[in-house]
Design an enzyme around this catalytic site. Sequence first.
Site, PDB file in Angstrom:
ATOM      1  N   ASN A  68      42.447  38.658  38.069  1.00  0.00           N
ATOM      2  CA  ASN A  68      42.843  39.264  39.341  1.00  0.00           C
ATOM      3  C   ASN A  68      43.584  38.167  40.103  1.00  0.00           C
ATOM      4  O   ASN A  68      42.973  37.319  40.749  1.00  0.00           O
ATOM      5  CB  ASN A  68      41.566  39.707  40.060  1.00  0.00           C
ATOM      6  N   ARG A  91      33.845  35.015  58.878  1.00  0.00           N
ATOM      7  CA  ARG A  91      32.789  34.017  59.141  1.00  0.00           C
ATOM      8  C   ARG A  91      33.162  33.116  60.307  1.00  0.00           C
ATOM      9  O   ARG A  91      32.339  32.816  61.171  1.00  0.00           O
ATOM     10  CB  ARG A  91      32.556  33.146  57.895  1.00  0.00           C
ATOM     11  N   GLU A 102      35.432  44.231  40.550  1.00  0.00           N
ATOM     12  CA  GLU A 102      36.710  44.716  40.008  1.00  0.00           C
ATOM     13  C   GLU A 102      36.961  44.143  38.614  1.00  0.00           C
ATOM     14  O   GLU A 102      37.543  44.811  37.757  1.00  0.00           O
ATOM     15  CB  GLU A 102      37.849  44.324  40.959  1.00  0.00           C
ATOM     16  N   HIS A 154      42.855  49.509  46.252  1.00  0.00           N
ATOM     17  CA  HIS A 154      41.448  49.121  46.004  1.00  0.00           C
ATOM     18  C   HIS A 154      40.774  50.063  45.009  1.00  0.00           C
ATOM     19  O   HIS A 154      39.548  50.207  45.006  1.00  0.00           O
ATOM     20  CB  HIS A 154      40.617  49.090  47.315  1.00  0.00           C
ATOM     21  N   ARG A 194      44.430  43.027  36.932  1.00  0.00           N
ATOM     22  CA  ARG A 194      44.569  43.924  38.069  1.00  0.00           C
ATOM     23  C   ARG A 194      46.045  43.938  38.452  1.00  0.00           C
ATOM     24  O   ARG A 194      46.654  42.880  38.639  1.00  0.00           O
ATOM     25  CB  ARG A 194      43.756  43.401  39.248  1.00  0.00           C
ATOM     26  N   GLU A 237      29.657  43.268  52.185  1.00  0.00           N
ATOM     27  CA  GLU A 237      28.430  42.814  51.505  1.00  0.00           C
ATOM     28  C   GLU A 237      27.669  41.774  52.307  1.00  0.00           C
ATOM     29  O   GLU A 237      26.461  41.616  52.126  1.00  0.00           O
ATOM     30  CB  GLU A 237      28.790  42.215  50.129  1.00  0.00           C
ATOM     31  N   ASN A 238      28.379  41.038  53.179  1.00  0.00           N
ATOM     32  CA  ASN A 238      27.766  39.827  53.762  1.00  0.00           C
ATOM     33  C   ASN A 238      27.698  39.752  55.274  1.00  0.00           C
ATOM     34  O   ASN A 238      27.214  38.751  55.794  1.00  0.00           O
ATOM     35  CB  ASN A 238      28.542  38.589  53.280  1.00  0.00           C
ATOM     36  N   ARG A 294      46.620  41.689  57.979  1.00  0.00           N
ATOM     37  CA  ARG A 294      47.457  42.892  58.029  1.00  0.00           C
ATOM     38  C   ARG A 294      47.007  43.789  59.186  1.00  0.00           C
ATOM     39  O   ARG A 294      45.832  43.839  59.500  1.00  0.00           O
ATOM     40  CB  ARG A 294      47.367  43.668  56.717  1.00  0.00           C
ATOM     41  N   LEU A 296      35.512  46.216  52.576  1.00  0.00           N
ATOM     42  CA  LEU A 296      35.899  45.375  53.707  1.00  0.00           C
ATOM     43  C   LEU A 296      35.962  43.918  53.248  1.00  0.00           C
ATOM     44  O   LEU A 296      34.936  43.234  53.179  1.00  0.00           O
ATOM     45  CB  LEU A 296      34.888  45.530  54.856  1.00  0.00           C
ATOM     46  N   GLY A 297      37.161  43.473  52.876  1.00  0.00           N
ATOM     47  CA  GLY A 297      37.360  42.076  52.481  1.00  0.00           C
ATOM     48  C   GLY A 297      38.540  41.534  53.262  1.00  0.00           C
ATOM     49  O   GLY A 297      38.763  41.951  54.409  1.00  0.00           O
ATOM     50  N   ASN A 298      39.322  40.631  52.679  1.00  0.00           N
ATOM     51  CA  ASN A 298      40.562  40.229  53.353  1.00  0.00           C
ATOM     52  C   ASN A 298      41.482  41.434  53.491  1.00  0.00           C
ATOM     53  O   ASN A 298      42.078  41.660  54.530  1.00  0.00           O
ATOM     54  CB  ASN A 298      41.261  39.123  52.566  1.00  0.00           C
ATOM     55  N   ILE A 337      33.194  41.141  53.489  1.00  0.00           N
ATOM     56  CA  ILE A 337      32.609  41.450  54.797  1.00  0.00           C
ATOM     57  C   ILE A 337      31.536  42.535  54.643  1.00  0.00           C
ATOM     58  O   ILE A 337      30.427  42.416  55.177  1.00  0.00           O
ATOM     59  CB  ILE A 337      33.714  41.902  55.789  1.00  0.00           C
TER      60      ILE A 337
HETATM   61  P1  ADP Z   1      39.472  39.405  49.075  1.00  0.00           P
HETATM   62  O1  ADP Z   1      40.049  40.654  49.662  1.00  0.00           O
HETATM   63  O2  ADP Z   1      40.373  38.222  49.193  1.00  0.00           O
HETATM   64  O3  ADP Z   1      38.846  39.592  47.694  1.00  0.00           O
HETATM   65  P2  ADP Z   1      36.740  39.080  49.958  1.00  0.00           P
HETATM   66  O4  ADP Z   1      36.235  40.389  49.469  1.00  0.00           O
HETATM   67  O5  ADP Z   1      36.259  37.840  49.290  1.00  0.00           O
HETATM   68  O6  ADP Z   1      38.306  39.044  50.082  1.00  0.00           O
HETATM   69  O7  ADP Z   1      36.364  39.006  51.516  1.00  0.00           O
HETATM   70  C1  ADP Z   1      36.725  37.918  52.313  1.00  0.00           C
HETATM   71  C2  ADP Z   1      36.161  38.152  53.724  1.00  0.00           C
HETATM   72  O8  ADP Z   1      34.730  38.242  53.623  1.00  0.00           O
HETATM   73  C3  ADP Z   1      36.484  37.038  54.692  1.00  0.00           C
HETATM   74  O9  ADP Z   1      36.836  37.593  55.959  1.00  0.00           O
HETATM   75  C4  ADP Z   1      35.151  36.328  54.804  1.00  0.00           C
HETATM   76  O10 ADP Z   1      34.984  35.707  56.048  1.00  0.00           O
HETATM   77  C5  ADP Z   1      34.184  37.490  54.679  1.00  0.00           C
HETATM   78  N1  ADP Z   1      32.835  36.995  54.376  1.00  0.00           N
HETATM   79  C6  ADP Z   1      32.389  36.421  53.248  1.00  0.00           C
HETATM   80  N2  ADP Z   1      31.101  36.026  53.404  1.00  0.00           N
HETATM   81  C7  ADP Z   1      30.746  36.367  54.664  1.00  0.00           C
HETATM   82  C8  ADP Z   1      29.563  36.227  55.456  1.00  0.00           C
HETATM   83  N3  ADP Z   1      28.478  35.661  54.960  1.00  0.00           N
HETATM   84  N4  ADP Z   1      29.570  36.706  56.717  1.00  0.00           N
HETATM   85  C9  ADP Z   1      30.668  37.269  57.247  1.00  0.00           C
HETATM   86  N5  ADP Z   1      31.816  37.439  56.575  1.00  0.00           N
HETATM   87  C10 ADP Z   1      31.855  36.991  55.295  1.00  0.00           C
END
Ligand code: ADP
Length: 398
Positions: free
Chosen positions: A12, A289, A383, A185, A97, A335-336, A245, A213-215, A333
């Site tokens: 990926n 974060r 993925e 996605h 991917r 997951e975390n 974005r 919810l990621g980047n 985001i």
């Molecule tokens: P990508 O789309 O690049 O694969 P990810 O799925 O890894 O991205 O997500 C990245 C986002 O997840 C970033 O905004 C990062 O700050 C957030 N993130 C990762 N761990 C945590 C955490 N423990 N608390 C809050 N946000 C988190």
Amino acid sequence: MSEPAKAVVSLNSGSSSIKFGVYRLDAEHRPIHSAGGKFEKIGIAPSLRIATDTGEVLLEKSWSDGAGLTHADLLDFLFDWAHDHVEPHSIAAIGHRVVHGGTRFVTPQRVTPDLLDELETLAPLAPLHQPHNLVAIRTLQRLAPDLPQVACFDTAFHHARPEVATRMAIPRELHASGIRRYGFHGLSYEYIARKLAQIDPVLASGRVIAAHLGNGASLCAMLGGRSVDTTMGFTALDGLMMGTRCGQLDPGVVLHLQRQMGYSAEAVEAMLYKHSGLLGVSGISSDMRVLEADPSAAAKEAIELFTYRAAREAGALAACLEGLDGLVFTAGIGENAPAVRQAICQRLAWLGITLDEAANAAGAPVISTPESRVTVRVLPTDEERMIALHTVRLLTGA
Ligand code: ADP
């Protein structure tokens, strides 16, 4: 691939990172995860971490003077490592991917020169992703010309949505020319649908919104595990607010920027893809974060807009589904970040969501109360596994 001792690698590839998974195939050609990891900061100071599913670190490395190392150099390093790692298995195929498959590629495809040429034409529709996906494929063609490669498309999972969900209200001929809502996605959503069917088949058969919810960030409305609508559209710009974005935007803003403010097309593109989202609104960072740790009002505003937009779009997708049985959070985001999940769920209480705050804070698999009308889950996406499954299926028919 008739002998059993084979392995596949999933890639990926992004602009400054490459995520990967290494899988040994068992006797039934099932991919068994053997190692996974990520190159980060490519072009600046690359680093690499490889670990097993159980968290055992197999390799950690950084190249402090490695600004000049290219994707090709790093993939070369990875494949040397992977060849040794999978022994006595041998690498039989590589899955990739690929963000955009356009109207034509709605299932995984074996890579051929013609396929690559067609995929190049879609690069302007996914400028942050598609060129890097294709660089990885071309690099592997050079490094291992005889190795089969498979392209797996993020658009494919959304292919069978109702026609109405694919249209924008623009002239017919433009829709016919391919200007339509594709959605992205898809590998993540396909994995979530598959996993949900294993762990909660009743919920999986119902009306579910998955929140990646990621980047990059989007939502997918699923009915019985199939995509019926999603927030991203023609490109991966539409829908939710993301790291850099903007998400949904009045198209009049683009005209205003060009006509009244003298933006070139390139400047508009940079604003939409790179300078907006959490980064643009906070003026601080695209990283959730960092924003959560920042006490400023601007950081709070950015997070509030992120959760507001997510809840607003979830409401719209609940209307498409005519109700809601489940909400599944996934990606970095999702997951975390319990506070982000909580804020989104609070705004969706009217749909019948009651959050179990302790379970949410603990990141439990189910974070709604037993009385909640809607079940809310946290489910890590994968993925790379989906790419491995598609790659094996295409090459073996397994
Ligand atoms: P990508 O789309 O690049 O694969 P990810 O799925 O890894 O991205 O997500 C990245 C986002 O997840 C970033 O905004 C990062 O700050 C957030 N993130 C990762 N761990 C945590 C955490 N423990 N608390 C809050 N946000 C988190």
